[in-house]
Design a protein around this motif. Structure first.
Motif, PDB file in Angstrom:
ATOM      1  N   LEU A 144       2.582 -11.415   7.814  1.00 28.22           N
ATOM      2  CA  LEU A 144       3.057 -10.638   6.681  1.00 28.22           C
ATOM      3  C   LEU A 144       2.519  -9.216   6.753  1.00 28.22           C
ATOM      4  O   LEU A 144       1.407  -8.982   7.234  1.00 28.22           O
ATOM      5  CB  LEU A 144       2.592 -11.294   5.372  1.00 28.22           C
ATOM      6  CG  LEU A 144       3.083 -12.721   5.108  1.00 28.22           C
ATOM      7  CD1 LEU A 144       2.453 -13.253   3.827  1.00 28.22           C
ATOM      8  CD2 LEU A 144       4.598 -12.759   5.019  1.00 28.22           C
ATOM      9  N   LYS A 145       3.310  -8.282   6.267  1.00 30.50           N
ATOM     10  CA  LYS A 145       2.843  -6.907   6.200  1.00 30.50           C
ATOM     11  C   LYS A 145       1.721  -6.811   5.177  1.00 30.50           C
ATOM     12  O   LYS A 145       1.839  -7.337   4.070  1.00 30.50           O
ATOM     13  CB  LYS A 145       4.001  -5.988   5.784  1.00 30.50           C
ATOM     14  CG  LYS A 145       3.624  -4.529   5.723  1.00 30.50           C
ATOM     15  CD  LYS A 145       4.824  -3.684   5.311  1.00 30.50           C
ATOM     16  CE  LYS A 145       4.431  -2.201   5.219  1.00 30.50           C
ATOM     17  NZ  LYS A 145       5.580  -1.367   4.799  1.00 30.50           N
ATOM     18  N   PRO A 146       0.596  -6.177   5.532  1.00 28.19           N
ATOM     19  CA  PRO A 146      -0.514  -6.075   4.581  1.00 28.19           C
ATOM     20  C   PRO A 146      -0.077  -5.448   3.266  1.00 28.19           C
ATOM     21  O   PRO A 146       0.678  -4.468   3.241  1.00 28.19           O
ATOM     22  CB  PRO A 146      -1.517  -5.175   5.321  1.00 28.19           C
ATOM     23  CG  PRO A 146      -1.203  -5.362   6.768  1.00 28.19           C
ATOM     24  CD  PRO A 146       0.286  -5.555   6.831  1.00 28.19           C
ATOM     25  N   THR A 147      -0.543  -6.019   2.170  1.00 28.65           N
ATOM     26  CA  THR A 147      -0.209  -5.488   0.857  1.00 28.65           C
ATOM     27  C   THR A 147      -1.136  -4.339   0.505  1.00 28.65           C
ATOM     28  O   THR A 147      -2.309  -4.330   0.901  1.00 28.65           O
ATOM     29  CB  THR A 147      -0.305  -6.582  -0.224  1.00 28.65           C
ATOM     30  OG1 THR A 147       0.020  -6.021  -1.487  1.00 28.65           O
ATOM     31  CG2 THR A 147      -1.711  -7.176  -0.284  1.00 28.65           C
ATOM     32  N   ALA A 148      -0.600  -3.374  -0.229  1.00 25.85           N
ATOM     33  CA  ALA A 148      -1.422  -2.222  -0.619  1.00 25.85           C
ATOM     34  C   ALA A 148      -2.516  -2.624  -1.587  1.00 25.85           C
ATOM     35  O   ALA A 148      -3.610  -2.066  -1.583  1.00 25.85           O
ATOM     36  CB  ALA A 148      -0.533  -1.148  -1.248  1.00 25.85           C
ATOM     37  N   GLY A 149      -2.233  -3.621  -2.431  1.00 22.20           N
ATOM     38  CA  GLY A 149      -3.253  -4.090  -3.357  1.00 22.20           C
ATOM     39  C   GLY A 149      -3.670  -3.013  -4.328  1.00 22.20           C
ATOM     40  O   GLY A 149      -2.845  -2.402  -5.004  1.00 22.20           O
ATOM     41  N   ARG A 180      -4.500  -8.481   2.260  1.00 25.83           N
ATOM     42  CA  ARG A 180      -4.803  -7.047   2.247  1.00 25.83           C
ATOM     43  C   ARG A 180      -4.887  -6.475   3.658  1.00 25.83           C
ATOM     44  O   ARG A 180      -4.901  -5.260   3.845  1.00 25.83           O
ATOM     45  CB  ARG A 180      -6.132  -6.787   1.521  1.00 25.83           C
ATOM     46  CG  ARG A 180      -6.125  -7.011   0.017  1.00 25.83           C
ATOM     47  CD  ARG A 180      -5.250  -6.008  -0.724  1.00 25.83           C
ATOM     48  NE  ARG A 180      -5.595  -4.639  -0.467  1.00 25.83           N
ATOM     49  CZ  ARG A 180      -6.474  -3.928  -1.193  1.00 25.83           C
ATOM     50  NH1 ARG A 180      -7.094  -4.498  -2.210  1.00 25.83           N
ATOM     51  NH2 ARG A 180      -6.721  -2.677  -0.914  1.00 25.83           N
ATOM     52  N   GLY A 181      -4.993  -7.337   4.657  1.00 26.76           N
ATOM     53  CA  GLY A 181      -5.061  -6.877   6.041  1.00 26.76           C
ATOM     54  C   GLY A 181      -6.429  -6.396   6.460  1.00 26.76           C
ATOM     55  O   GLY A 181      -6.560  -5.690   7.466  1.00 26.76           O
TER      56      GLY A 181
END
Length: 242
Positions: free
Chosen positions: A121-126, A159-160
């Motif tokens: 999944l693409k990391p979320t900006a959070g 969050r990556g």
């Protein structure tokens, strides 16, 4: 506890197994231990013991990580947990044992499948608000079940953040929730003499499991053993859910 001839050995085995897995992976003590404890302990006793033992198991790891802690990343999770833990502990006092057992089983299945598949999944900006929201939900779950770090662990991955950064977030949050839960459980007078007795007799098995897990951590193939542990968690979740 009824039928102590069988339940005490099962309790000690679950305590040892949970500590062993936690020593290897840095988490999951409560998930492993609760998969057996909830068959003969009340949700309140299970959560109390996970909190007490978790403080010992995770506290040492946080001490080792103390130079890597980042207050800027931690404070939203801690703030959310401060509000969430009292809510979870309050819910715990009237929780239905069967529903809690099934809920923990579903959580085991969902988490183990997620961790095994690791979807790209693409990391979320959070952000601080989202982190605080996750901290709140994690606090509710921790106060209700004693499972203090699962949601933050998953969120840290989304969050990556690098692996070492993730561990420096979810383990301190878990210890914080364990400490808050212990205070709230004590304030509500929910720590019974029977629970204290179980803690005392289980402590040597906790220490032995932790020692063995940490000992083997540096000797075994981490990736292969991680998959084995997650497969066992999945099997435990199925057993609890039916």
């Amino acid at each position: 506890m009824d039928g102590l001839n069988l339940e005490i050995p099962l309790f000690l085995f679950a305590t040892f197994a949970g500590a062993f897995v936690a020593g290897l992976s840095g988490f999951a003590f409560g998930l492993v231990a609760a998969s057996l404890w909830l068959y003969f302990l009340s949700p309140l006793q299970t959560a109390t013991l996970i909190v007490a033992f978790g403080l010992i198991v995770q506290g040492y790891s946080v001490w080792k990580l103390r130079n890597s802690l980042d207050g800027r990343k931690l404070w939203p999770f801690l703030l959310g947990a401060t509000i969430g833990v009292p809510v979870g502990v309050t819910l715990l006092t009237w929780a239905d044992p069967h529903k809690v057992r099934v809920g923990v089983g579903v959580l085991l299945i969902v988490y183990s499948v997620y961790a095994l598949l690791r979807p790209a999944l693409k990391p979320t900006a959070g952000g601080a608000v989202a982190d605080a929201g996750v901290g709140f939900l994690n606090g509710v779950l921790g106060g209700l079940t004693g499972l203090a770090g699962i949601l933050v662990t998953i969120w840290s991955g989304l969050r990556g953040w690098p692996k070492d950064v993730q561990r420096a977030v979810f383990q301190p949050v878990a210890v914080f929730i364990f400490a808050l839960s212990a205070l709230w459980l004590g304030a509500k007078g929910t720590v019974t003499p029977e629970t204290v007795k179980l803690f005392v007799i289980g402590l040597p098995f906790l220490l032995a499991g932790s020692w063995l897990g940490l000992k083997l951590f540096g000797r075994l193939n981490e990736a292969a053993f991680r998959k084995l542990v997650l497969a066992l968690l999945f099997a435990s979740g199925l057993a609890l859910s039916f």
